[in-house]
Design an enzyme around this catalytic site. Structure first.
Site, PDB file in Angstrom:
ATOM      1  N   ASP A   1     -10.270  -3.177  -5.093  1.00 45.46           N
ATOM      2  CA  ASP A   1      -9.389  -2.160  -4.508  1.00 45.46           C
ATOM      3  C   ASP A   1      -9.511  -0.881  -5.331  1.00 45.46           C
ATOM      4  OD1 ASP A   1      -7.352  -0.624  -3.438  1.00 45.46           O
ATOM      5  OD2 ASP A   1      -5.780  -2.111  -3.722  1.00 45.46           O
TER       6      ASP A   1
ATOM      7  N   SER B   1       0.832  -1.206   0.000  1.00 45.84           N
ATOM      8  CA  SER B   1       0.000   0.000   0.000  1.00 45.84           C
ATOM      9  C   SER B   1       0.869   1.260   0.000  1.00 45.84           C
ATOM     10  CB  SER B   1      -0.956  -0.044   1.198  1.00 45.84           C
ATOM     11  OG  SER B   1      -1.947   0.948   1.094  1.00 45.84           O
TER      12      SER B   1
ATOM     13  N   HIS C   1      -8.116  -4.666  -0.998  1.00 45.76           N
ATOM     14  CA  HIS C   1      -6.883  -4.002  -0.591  1.00 45.76           C
ATOM     15  C   HIS C   1      -6.474  -4.524   0.778  1.00 45.76           C
ATOM     16  CE1 HIS C   1      -4.058  -0.574  -0.636  1.00 45.76           C
ATOM     17  NE2 HIS C   1      -4.223  -0.582   0.675  1.00 45.76           N
TER      18      HIS C   1
END
Length: 314
Positions: free
Chosen positions: A255, A162, A285
């Protein structure tokens, strides 16, 4: 799109009870001082430390002073091992070393590498470019001190999920631009690499669990504080990508920043960088942050480790 598992949907609903969008700067600063306790319940959700891995806490140089790091080394290993430098996720505003214990220890155990995770400064108190400058300074310091960790300074990889995927990509750019350490591989796990938020998946997955479109706006605004989102050290998608290390880019179907990773992989390939792109179907995600709930986590982990081993062997 593949249907999300019931457990993932339930987790998403629980997380939306305290949405990121409700966190002002004062609340974020408060949360940054808290750590997730290690016990059977949290290990069930986030995964525990892999067997046979020794954890050691220490420090490394940041941009303005020393910052915390945590190293993972296979118990009983001898000789100079490859070095993997990890940057945790959390939207540049949250996250800690402990949240990466499962991923880093599993990579350590599977690849036989020393893994060192970096606890960079967080926004909003420390806005961009504090985080990437810390991450790059720590990389340089860790490579310079590789012998202290029993690591080989010529076999170095970066890894992050991320926001950490963003930082891994940016650190790779910095190392190239500043004639820094030679990086053998970059593992970019559902990275946010376009802070202009122009990927089509932003709207397609606006209400996805774990991370929503609104969340991406809040994280971006806390991080940049109104600075240029197109700067290549903020959004590496807008950089010259030639001469970068081989990359693995993993993305999740459900996501909002899924297409960030897909576009970045395509841009790397266009620039002549050997790149593997994998989309994990049915995944949200953050799937590697919840390895006990997300069925694709073991496969994604195995892919990361295989790519890193191949890069180190090459």
């Amino acid at each position: 799109m593949a249907k999300l598992d019931l457990r993932v949907r339930l987790l998403g609903r629980l997380m939306k009870l305290r949405p990121v969008t409700d966190l002002d700067e004062a609340r974020l600063l408060e949360l940054q001082q808290k750590t997730v306790p290690r016990n059977a319940a949290t290990d069930l959700l986030f995964g525990g430390v892999a067997n046979g891995v020794v954890l050691t806490d220490g420090t490394a140089e940041g941009e303005t002073g020393r910052i915390a790091v945590r190293s993972y080394r296979p118990r009983g290993a001898t000789g100079a091992l490859p070095l993997v430098v990890n940057y945790h996720g959390g939207g540049w505003t949250l996250g800690s070393l402990s949240q990466s214990d499962w991923l880093c220890s599993q990579v350590c155990a599977a690849t036989g590498a020393v893994v060192v995770s970096v606890d960079y400064r967080l926004a909003p108190k420390n806005r961009w470019p504090a985080a990437p400058e810390d991450c790059y300074a720590a990389l340089v310091d860790l490579v310079d001190r590789a012998a202290e960790f029993g690591a080989d300074p010529e076999r170095v990889a970066v890894m992050g999920d991320s926001a950490g995927g963003n930082l891994s990509a940016v650190v790779s750019l910095m190392a190239r631009d500043r004639s820094g350490p030679r990086i053998s591989h970059q593992a970019l796990i559902y990275p946010g690499v376009d802070l202009t938020r122009s990927s089509p998946s932003i709207d397609e997955n606006a209400d996805a669990p774990i991370l929503s479109k609104a969340d991406t706006t809040v994280f971006r605004d806390h991080y940049l504080g109104g600075q240029d989102p197109r700067h290549p050290y903020a959004s590496p998608l807008f950089a010259d990508l030639s001469g970068l290390p081989p990359a693995l880019v993993q993305i999740a179907e459900h996501d909002p920043i899924r297409d960030d990773g897909a576009r970045y992989a395509a841009a790397l390939q266009e620039a002549g960088v050997p790149t593997r792109l994998t989309e994990y179907v049915g995944m949200p995600h953050g799937y590697l942050s919840f390895p006990r709930l997300c069925r694709s986590a073991p496969q994604a982990l195995a892919e990361i480790c295989a790519q890193q081993r191949a890069a180190f062997a090459g």
